[in-house]
Design an enzyme around this catalytic site. Structure first.
Site, PDB file in Angstrom:
ATOM      1  N   HIS A  17      26.349 -22.506  25.276  1.00 19.26           N
ATOM      2  CA  HIS A  17      25.912 -21.578  26.327  1.00 19.26           C
ATOM      3  C   HIS A  17      25.498 -22.367  27.578  1.00 19.26           C
ATOM      4  CE1 HIS A  17      24.618 -18.779  22.845  1.00 19.26           C
ATOM      5  NE2 HIS A  17      25.629 -18.178  23.441  1.00 19.26           N
ATOM      6  N   LYS A  41      20.045  -4.031  16.693  1.00 17.78           N
ATOM      7  CA  LYS A  41      20.581  -5.251  16.068  1.00 17.78           C
ATOM      8  C   LYS A  41      19.466  -6.146  15.563  1.00 17.78           C
ATOM      9  CE  LYS A  41      25.178  -6.267  17.760  1.00 17.78           C
ATOM     10  NZ  LYS A  41      26.002  -7.237  18.465  1.00 17.78           N
ATOM     11  N   ARG A  90      36.070 -19.972  24.064  1.00 16.94           N
ATOM     12  CA  ARG A  90      36.112 -21.143  23.183  1.00 16.94           C
ATOM     13  C   ARG A  90      37.512 -21.417  22.678  1.00 16.94           C
ATOM     14  NH1 ARG A  90      31.234 -18.767  19.757  1.00 16.94           N
ATOM     15  NH2 ARG A  90      32.637 -17.040  20.114  1.00 16.94           N
ATOM     16  N   SER A 127      26.115 -19.209  18.012  1.00 18.72           N
ATOM     17  CA  SER A 127      24.725 -19.075  17.552  1.00 18.72           C
ATOM     18  C   SER A 127      24.672 -18.711  16.073  1.00 18.72           C
ATOM     19  CB  SER A 127      24.003 -17.996  18.353  1.00 18.72           C
ATOM     20  OG  SER A 127      23.927 -18.343  19.699  1.00 18.72           O
TER      21      SER A 127
HETATM   22  O1  PNS Z   1      26.375 -13.037  22.759  1.00 15.25           O
HETATM   23  P1  PNS Z   1      27.086 -11.756  22.493  1.00 15.25           P
HETATM   24  O2  PNS Z   1      26.485 -11.059  21.288  1.00 15.25           O
HETATM   25  O3  PNS Z   1      28.574 -11.911  22.410  1.00 15.25           O
HETATM   26  O4  PNS Z   1      26.770 -10.806  23.762  1.00 15.25           O
HETATM   27  C1  PNS Z   1      27.393  -9.571  23.853  1.00 15.25           C
HETATM   28  C2  PNS Z   1      26.970  -8.834  25.135  1.00 15.25           C
HETATM   29  C3  PNS Z   1      25.465  -8.634  25.171  1.00 15.25           C
HETATM   30  C4  PNS Z   1      27.396  -9.644  26.341  1.00 15.25           C
HETATM   31  C5  PNS Z   1      27.760  -7.518  25.109  1.00 15.25           C
HETATM   32  O5  PNS Z   1      27.583  -6.901  23.877  1.00 15.25           O
HETATM   33  C6  PNS Z   1      27.364  -6.552  26.197  1.00 15.25           C
HETATM   34  O6  PNS Z   1      27.797  -6.709  27.325  1.00 15.25           O
HETATM   35  N1  PNS Z   1      26.547  -5.549  25.827  1.00 15.25           N
HETATM   36  C7  PNS Z   1      26.051  -4.563  26.741  1.00 15.25           C
HETATM   37  C8  PNS Z   1      26.631  -3.191  26.438  1.00 15.25           C
HETATM   38  C9  PNS Z   1      27.886  -2.967  27.219  1.00 15.25           C
HETATM   39  O7  PNS Z   1      27.950  -3.077  28.428  1.00 15.25           O
HETATM   40  N2  PNS Z   1      28.966  -2.638  26.471  1.00 15.25           N
HETATM   41  C10 PNS Z   1      30.276  -2.452  27.008  1.00 15.25           C
HETATM   42  C11 PNS Z   1      31.036  -3.751  26.976  1.00 15.25           C
HETATM   43  S1  PNS Z   1      32.682  -3.525  27.546  1.00 15.25           S
END
Ligand code: PNS
Length: 164
Positions: A17, A41, A90, A127
């Site tokens: 990150h 979650k 990645r 993570s």
């Molecule tokens: O580290 P992660 O778990 O991959 O992060 C995921 C995250 C928080 C970036 C993603 O789930 C997110 O953007 N969530 C917010 C909800 C949202 O906007 N959903 C629509 C995505 S197209």
């Protein structure tokens, strides 16, 4: 001012990150590390703890700020005047899902997604894997910043004690 968001759950922040945040900070005037708070979650660290760790490790970067968000990332970006979402890729396996999210986000708001290829030394890093390896006593000291390693050790010790 060109402002970007680096979104994620950061449970916890890893060197991978940090690699992406550092590079985003060199590309944009301001980078908001946006910590997603999804109460449904189960996380190892609370949102406050994840923000504390990010604040510590991003301290050297004057143009990086940390914020939490709930709900849609695009709403957060609109509220904060964010022009671009920066995501690390990645491997090719990340691409399908990230492309889908980028296209959905662009249909919801006028926001570009910028993909940054993860540095090869972090291409396997997640993570979830750090937590799994650390849970079983593996050495993750080269994968997370020292402050995260310390908190991870304490949290996993607490968990083990609670299970006994
Ligand atoms: O580290 P992660 O778990 O991959 O992060 C995921 C995250 C928080 C970036 C993603 O789930 C997110 O953007 N969530 C917010 C909800 C949202 O906007 N959903 C629509 C995505 S197209």
């Amino acid at each position: 001012m060109r402002r970007a968001a680096c979104p994620g759950s950061f449970d916890p922040v890893t060197n991978g990150h940090l690699d992406i945040i550092t590079r985003a900070a060199s590309l944009f005037d301001e980078v908001i590390v946006a910590v997603g708070v999804n109460k449904s979650k189960q996380r190892l660290f609370t949102a406050e703890e994840r923000i504390d760790m990010l604040t510590e490790v991003c301290e050297p970067f004057p143009n990086v700020v940390i914020a939490d968000f709930q709900g849609l990332l695009t709403d957060f970006c609109k509220e904060r005047g964010v022009h671009a979402i920066v995501k690390g890729l990645r491997a090719v396996s990340d691409f399908d899902y990230e492309l889908q999210m980028a296209q959905m986000n662009s249909s919801l708001a006028d926001i570009e997604t910028v993909f940054v290829p993860t540095s090869p030394e972090y291409s396997f890093l997640a993570s979830s894997l750090v937590k799994e390896v650390a849970t079983f006593g593996g050495d993750v000291s080269s994968l997370v910043p020292p402050t995260v390693l310390a908190r991870l050790t304490v949290r996993l010790d607490e968990r083990r004690a609670a299970e006994m």
